[in-house]
Enzyme design. Structure first.
Site, PDB file in Angstrom:
ATOM      1  N   GLY A 123       0.829  -1.190   0.000  1.00 51.92           N
ATOM      2  CA  GLY A 123       0.000   0.000   0.000  1.00 51.92           C
ATOM      3  C   GLY A 123       0.864   1.241   0.000  1.00 51.92           C
ATOM      4  O   GLY A 123       0.616   2.203  -0.720  1.00 51.92           O
ATOM      5  N   HIS A 144       4.896   6.110  11.477  1.00 51.57           N
ATOM      6  CA  HIS A 144       6.146   5.346  11.480  1.00 51.57           C
ATOM      7  C   HIS A 144       7.390   6.238  11.546  1.00 51.57           C
ATOM      8  O   HIS A 144       8.464   5.750  11.891  1.00 51.57           O
ATOM      9  CB  HIS A 144       6.269   4.528  10.192  1.00 51.57           C
ATOM     10  CG  HIS A 144       5.533   3.221  10.181  1.00 51.57           C
ATOM     11  ND1 HIS A 144       5.614   2.297  11.200  1.00 51.57           N
ATOM     12  CD2 HIS A 144       4.725   2.654   9.249  1.00 51.57           C
ATOM     13  CE1 HIS A 144       4.882   1.232  10.883  1.00 51.57           C
ATOM     14  NE2 HIS A 144       4.330   1.421   9.710  1.00 51.57           N
ATOM     15  N   HIS A 171      -0.838   6.578   8.731  1.00 50.26           N
ATOM     16  CA  HIS A 171      -0.119   5.355   9.099  1.00 50.26           C
ATOM     17  C   HIS A 171       1.386   5.524   8.816  1.00 50.26           C
ATOM     18  O   HIS A 171       2.223   5.274   9.683  1.00 50.26           O
ATOM     19  CB  HIS A 171      -0.693   4.179   8.304  1.00 50.26           C
ATOM     20  CG  HIS A 171       0.009   2.869   8.518  1.00 50.26           C
ATOM     21  ND1 HIS A 171      -0.590   1.784   9.114  1.00 50.26           N
ATOM     22  CD2 HIS A 171       1.265   2.463   8.205  1.00 50.26           C
ATOM     23  CE1 HIS A 171       0.267   0.777   9.155  1.00 50.26           C
ATOM     24  NE2 HIS A 171       1.405   1.162   8.610  1.00 50.26           N
ATOM     25  N   GLU A 172       1.696   5.983   7.621  1.00 49.78           N
ATOM     26  CA  GLU A 172       3.113   6.085   7.243  1.00 49.78           C
ATOM     27  C   GLU A 172       3.818   7.160   8.063  1.00 49.78           C
ATOM     28  O   GLU A 172       4.958   6.976   8.492  1.00 49.78           O
ATOM     29  CB  GLU A 172       3.257   6.370   5.748  1.00 49.78           C
ATOM     30  CG  GLU A 172       2.608   5.318   4.835  1.00 49.78           C
ATOM     31  CD  GLU A 172       2.984   3.888   5.167  1.00 49.78           C
ATOM     32  OE1 GLU A 172       4.125   3.648   5.584  1.00 49.78           O
ATOM     33  OE2 GLU A 172       2.118   2.999   5.030  1.00 49.78           O
ATOM     34  N   GLU A 212       7.122   3.297   4.481  1.00 48.65           N
ATOM     35  CA  GLU A 212       7.483   4.440   5.314  1.00 48.65           C
ATOM     36  C   GLU A 212       8.959   4.817   5.259  1.00 48.65           C
ATOM     37  O   GLU A 212       9.525   5.214   6.267  1.00 48.65           O
ATOM     38  CB  GLU A 212       7.079   4.144   6.765  1.00 48.65           C
ATOM     39  CG  GLU A 212       7.946   3.063   7.482  1.00 48.65           C
ATOM     40  CD  GLU A 212       7.383   1.653   7.431  1.00 48.65           C
ATOM     41  OE1 GLU A 212       6.560   1.359   6.538  1.00 48.65           O
ATOM     42  OE2 GLU A 212       7.777   0.845   8.292  1.00 48.65           O
ATOM     43  N   ASN A 213       9.620   4.741   4.096  1.00 46.47           N
ATOM     44  CA  ASN A 213      11.018   5.161   4.009  1.00 46.47           C
ATOM     45  C   ASN A 213      11.164   6.522   4.683  1.00 46.47           C
ATOM     46  O   ASN A 213      10.364   7.422   4.446  1.00 46.47           O
ATOM     47  CB  ASN A 213      11.441   5.274   2.547  1.00 46.47           C
ATOM     48  CG  ASN A 213      11.013   4.068   1.749  1.00 46.47           C
ATOM     49  OD1 ASN A 213      11.386   2.953   2.061  1.00 46.47           O
ATOM     50  ND2 ASN A 213      10.178   4.291   0.743  1.00 46.47           N
ATOM     51  N   GLU A 251       3.671  -2.415  13.072  1.00 49.45           N
ATOM     52  CA  GLU A 251       2.534  -2.247  12.165  1.00 49.45           C
ATOM     53  C   GLU A 251       1.222  -2.041  12.903  1.00 49.45           C
ATOM     54  O   GLU A 251       0.375  -1.257  12.476  1.00 49.45           O
ATOM     55  CB  GLU A 251       2.433  -3.449  11.224  1.00 49.45           C
ATOM     56  CG  GLU A 251       3.602  -3.567  10.252  1.00 49.45           C
ATOM     57  CD  GLU A 251       3.887  -2.292   9.473  1.00 49.45           C
ATOM     58  OE1 GLU A 251       2.997  -1.415   9.389  1.00 49.45           O
ATOM     59  OE2 GLU A 251       5.005  -2.146   8.955  1.00 49.45           O
TER      60      GLU A 251
HETATM   61 ZN    ZN Z   1       3.237   0.235   8.372  1.00 48.46          ZN
END
Ligand code: ZN
Ligand code: NAG
Ligand code: NAG
Ligand code: NAG
Ligand code: NAG
Ligand code: NAG
Length: 949
Positions: A325, A365, A361-362, A328-329, A384
């Protein structure tokens, strides 16, 4: 050390280890280990790196070629220097390297080793590549010395393949011109496919990246670019972009992109925010929504964690080909186009919610996961699950009117209950030594990790209260910044916050959480309101299944119970610590008792029959006195308890009767999710029509309600959840063939076919309108849908059409659609599994899809490779309706046939499919007749709408 002493030789080693100094331990382990069979396992045959060497920094230059070489291959070349410290004397260097080719250095070896300082570096004895464990193995003639630093230099090349892993190639079409993007997906174990590196999350280092790329293209990486120059290399005019050093971070968070995308930007508290995408997408405003919500979400998390955003920029980029999807770099988040872009003209409110929650969400992180990282992949769930939980909080900040936090109950809790109630489930956390191979690591990224993880963390935050939870979290993140942790570190800091706030909690956080994390499944809490008896039991969907996995807690959980009596909330959480306990306050002979308010607890609830009757009466008279989320819970619990044989099937069906007066989304969606199983099991049987008639009866008032509040379909409902439920109303009304509905959808679709440039269908309704119109239509409708799919400029529009094309009722069209998945110029690889599962979800397409998968499995498996999400969804998709002995046998034959090749990341899905099929067979045998009778009774000549049977 849990695995010690299974073999006597190991016992000796373990005893030795226990008394040895740390230095000795490492040396022993790097020399050789003894396997279960007593054979020697060389260090390069083990999947974990020895701990003798620790990287400090990398200088990596990469040059992707965006056009093919004379052999028609796309490649990249690179050079890399890693500086590492030796912490334990050793004459062996193991460094990850996968599918890379090396250029020999002037020492005739693939690498050059130099030492910092005066002394010369050890000489190289032998170097080889070990493909199974993905290492470069370097044996030395002398030893590296503890406390000293060394540098390893290499020049290499690799394929810039379209395999969505490591440094890879993505292609798209702009104005008839093929464009190539070089992009990356390092997570979880693909950095080693891009340059040689110590590719484990705990080996954090600083990365200095340089990208060489065609003039006129842009290069992006985790840091800001600090130097962009035009130059000539090997006779080629290129641009060289140098990036700021990264913070100390894990290799899986690295990102490199070369493209000719454009961007829009904004600044939020000194952080540069940019949204990157194809030129056309940006120019048509599709990045605007992402840009608008990123600032508020970053702000929210800075406050929430009480730590400022650790970087000076936040790039987010939408890629035409992307497996996951989003990823998260750190500082350069990559997304599937559908997840980042939002087209204000053509996208639905659901697309909008997807965008905002995935961004949240990203970005969550960036702190939890990136700033502080779990030591190893056995605790993926914490990373996660956490990001999934707080994504709702971040999205709520950006869209405060949406009640988006309530969605977690449908989207995570209820969804994952379904998998976690099977004996093939697994605990959230695994032993570190059981998760070694890349495919084992990939398998960790499943619904259990994401959704159960999110659910149990929400429960934790609820019983601690949000302020205490956040305080502990913030301290944890501060203490471990730029480092690595294990889950128990978080519990520890939450305990400290509990203490500091003088909160009385009967257990330590770790004590409670271990019961949810270290054993699979979840309990059903049964309340007998006649005597106040409360008990817990492992909830299994199939009552006859046998749990063979032992649990350290014997399937007993420490359960926080929030409950109400006659609509009055009891102020404190009541803890169920034993298998059985008594709570006299829960006794009742009049008012109804309702437990697990808002489903903050990760468990189901059952009651004595008297209390069930009281709840049903309340629902049928004044359903609004039962909290919204619990109306959904009652339905979901009842249906699942019925599946497990704990209540009768008719009791479950009766929990849906009140829907004829319900207009809210969450209870409706819960009912539809559960009725979906009835459709799967019964839509090829005699029960189909009575089931359709019953649903039609429930949905007709809802359809009319929406007709009314939208002034005859001319307005969009104001509330976000009403917009969702309008979709349900039309979807179900058309599926049950309410004539007015069918008229409406075919009319809208016809209007669009007549003027393809002007799609007037409300974006929220497009999915259901397309599906309904293609289902009632024939080849012209399908062909029109296909051509619109191929031409769609907006990813979310393409994805709606992609699902709708599977709605056709013409077998030859379904067949054609399936075969198109074998041609990646027709259907992208990343979409093939969605198309197959969409066809399988059509009652007329199910057997076609299954035949197709059986025939093409080998091809798909080798073509798409292991280590991806989608095989699992193909398996669960095509087997969802399996409910006969013949189908079970076919599945078994299929498993047998492909056993040798293995099922990669779908292994678990295969196991689950077998278990599910057996359960379905039993369910049909036991329920088909009573379900038929009940539905017939509801819609027969004497319908008692509000009554009970
Ligand atoms: Zn994630
Ligand atoms: C490099 O060359 C390209 C194409 O000629 C040009 O657009 C760009 O501005 C140049 N960049 C620099 C830093 O000189
Ligand atoms: C569970 O075990 C019982 C008794 O050993 C056996 O009869 C039954 O078939 C098993 N159930 C399943 C689903 O394997
Ligand atoms: C339950 O959730 C609703 C939102 O749906 C919220 O308004 C209410 O305060 C919650 N109740 C409790 C007890 O937390
Ligand atoms: C239609 O909506 C109006 C208000 O918008 C309401 O007063 C009326 O009762 C509704 N009618 C029906 C049949 O739902
Ligand atoms: C459906 O459409 C046809 C033709 O437009 C019309 O005659 C008919 O009354 C409509 N039926 C319903 C139930 O609206």
């Amino acid at each position: 050390m849990g695995k010690c002493c299974r073999v006597s030789k190991l016992c000796v080693l373990c005893t030795l280890l226990a008394v040895a100094s740390v230095a000795t331990i490492v040396t022993l382990w790097t020399l050789a280990l003894v396997g279960d069979g007593g054979e020697v396992i060389e260090p390069w045959d083990r999947y974990r790196l020895p701990s003798a060497l620790v990287p400090h920094s990398y200088n990596v230059t990469l040059w992707p070629r965006l056009s093919p070489n004379p052999e028609n291959l796309y490649i990249f070349t690179g050079e890399s220097t890693v500086e590492f410290e030796c912490v334990t004397e050793t004459d062996l260097i193991l460094i990850h390297s996968n599918k890379l080719n090396y250029v020999l250095q002037n020492n005739d070896h693939m690498v050059q080793l130099t030492a910092a300082g005066e002394e010369p570096a050890p000489r190289i004895k032998n170097i080889w590549l070990q493909p199974t464990t993905q290492y470069m193995v370097i044996q030395l003639k002398e030893k590296l010395k503890a406390g000293r630093k060394y540098q390893l230099y290499s020049v290499f090349s690799g394929e810039l393949a379209d395999d969505l892993a490591g440094f890879y190639r993505s292609e798209y079409d702009e104005d008839g011109v093929k464009k190539v993007v070089a992009t990356s997906q390092m997570h979880p174990t693909h950095a080693r496919k891009t340059f040689p590196c110590f590719d484990e999350p705990a080996l954090k280092a600083v990365f200095n990246i340089v990208l060489i790329h065609p003039q006129g293209t842009v290069a992006l990486s985790n840091g800001k670019d600090i130097d962009v120059v035009n130059t000539t290399i090997d006779g080629v005019a290129v641009t060289q972009t140098r990036f700021e050093s990264t913070k100390k971070m894990s290799s899986y968070l690295l990102a490199v992109v070369v493209c000719d995308f454009t961007f829009i930007d904004a600044e939020e508290q000194g952080t540069l925010i940019r949204i990157w995408a194809r030129r056309k997408a940006i120019e048509s405003g599709q990045g605007n929504y992402a840009l608008n919500v990123t600032g508020p979400i970053l702000d929210f998390f800075q406050d929430y964690y009480n730590i400022s955003y650790p970087l000076n920029k936040s790039d987010q980029i939408a890629l035409p080909d992307f497996y996951f999807g989003a990823m998260e770099n750190w500082g350069l988040v990559t997304y599937r186009e559908t997840n980042l872009l939002y087209d204000p003209v053509g996208s639905s409110n659901g697309n909008k919610e997807t965008t905002v929650t995935i961004i949240a969400h990203e970005l969550a992180h960036m702190w939890f996961g990136n700033l502080v990282t779990l030591k190893w992949w056995n605790e993926v769930w914490l990373n996660e699950g956490f990001a999934s939980y707080v994504s709702y909080l971040g999205a709520d900040k950006a869209e405060p009117d949406w009640d988006v936090k309530d969605m977690i109950v449908l989207d995570d809790v209820h969804r994952v209950f379904a998998v976690d109630a099977l004996t093939s489930s697994h605990p959230l956390s695994s032993n570190e030594e059981d998760i070694l191979k890349p495919e084992q690591i990939s398998e960790q990224f499943d619904a259990i990790s994401y959704s159960k993880g999110a659910s149990v963390l929400r429960m934790l935050s609820d019983f601690l209260t949000e302020p205490v939870f956040v305080e502990g979290l913030s301290t944890y993140l501060t203490v471990f910044s730029y480092g690595n942790t294990v889950g128990s570190d978080l519990w520890h800091y939450l305990d400290l916050a509990v203490k500091k706030n003088n909160m009385s909690l009967p257990h330590r956080v770790g004590e409670v959480m271990n019961t949810w994390v270290l054993q699979m499944g979840f309990p059903v809490v049964t309340i007998d309101t006649a005597i106040g008896n409360v008990s817990q039991k492992h909830f299994l969907l199939d009552p006859e299944s046998n749990v063979t996995v032992k649990s350290p807690y014997k399937y007993k959980w420490l359960i926080p119970v929030r409950w109400m009596k006659a609509g009055v909330l009891q102020s404190d959480v009541w803890w169920l610590n034993e298998k059985t306990a008594v709570n006299l306050d829960m006794r009742s002979n009049g008012p109804w008792v309702l437990a697990n308010i808002n489903v903050t607890g990760y468990y189901r609830v059952n009651y004595d029959l008297g209390n069930w009757e009281r709840l049903l009466i309340q629902l049928d008279t004044e359903h609004k006195l039962i909290p919204l989320i619990n109306r959904a819970q009652i339905i979901d619990d009842a249906f699942n308890l019925a599946r497990a044989g704990l209540v009768s099937t008719t009791l479950a069906l009766r929990t849906t009767l009140f829907l004829s007066a319900e207009t809210e989304y969450i209870p409706w969606q819960s009912a539809l999710n559960n009725m979906h199983y009835y459709y799967l099991m019964l839509d090829r049987t005699e029960v189909y029509q009575p089931l359709q008639d019953y649903m039609k009866m429930l949905v007709t008032p809802l359809f009319l309600h929406f007709k009314n509040i939208t002034s005859e379909w001319t307005k969009v409902p104001h509330r976000h959840t009403d917009q969702y439920n309008q979709v349900n109303a039309i979807d179900k009304a058309c599926q049950t063939e309410v004539p007015e509905c069918l008229n409406l959808t075919s009319l809208w679709f016809k209007q669009w076919m007549n003027s393809p440039q002007h799609n007037m269908i409300d974006p929220n309704l497009r999915s259901v309108v397309y599906c309904s119109a293609i289902a009632t239509g024939a080849e012209p409708e399908w062909d029109f849908g296909w051509s619109q799919f191929k031409d769609a400029a907006v990813a979310s529009e393409a994805s709606k059409l992609m699902s709708a094309l599977a709605c056709t009722t013409k077998p030859e069209l379904l067949q054609r659609y399936l075969s198109l998945t074998l041609n990646s110029t027709m259907i992208r690889k990343q979409d093939a599994s969605s198309v197959i599962t969409a066809v399988a979800s059509n009652r007329l397409g199910q057997s076609l899809a299954w035949d197709f998968v059986r025939k093409q499995w080998q091809y798909m498996f080798t073509e798409y490779g292991v280590g991806s999400f989608s095989f699992a969804s193909i398996i669960s998709g095509v087997t969802a309706r399996f409910s006969t002995q013949t189908e079970l046998q076919q599945l078994k034959d299929f498993v047998k046939e492909h056993e040798a090749l293995g099922f990669g990341s779908a292994s678990l899905a295969v196991e689950q499919a077998l278990e599910r099929t057996e359960a379905n067979i039993k369910w049909l045998q036991q329920n088909q007749q009573q379900v038929l009778d009940w539905f017939t009774g509801q819609t027969g000549p004497h319908v008692v709408l509000m009554g009970s049977i």
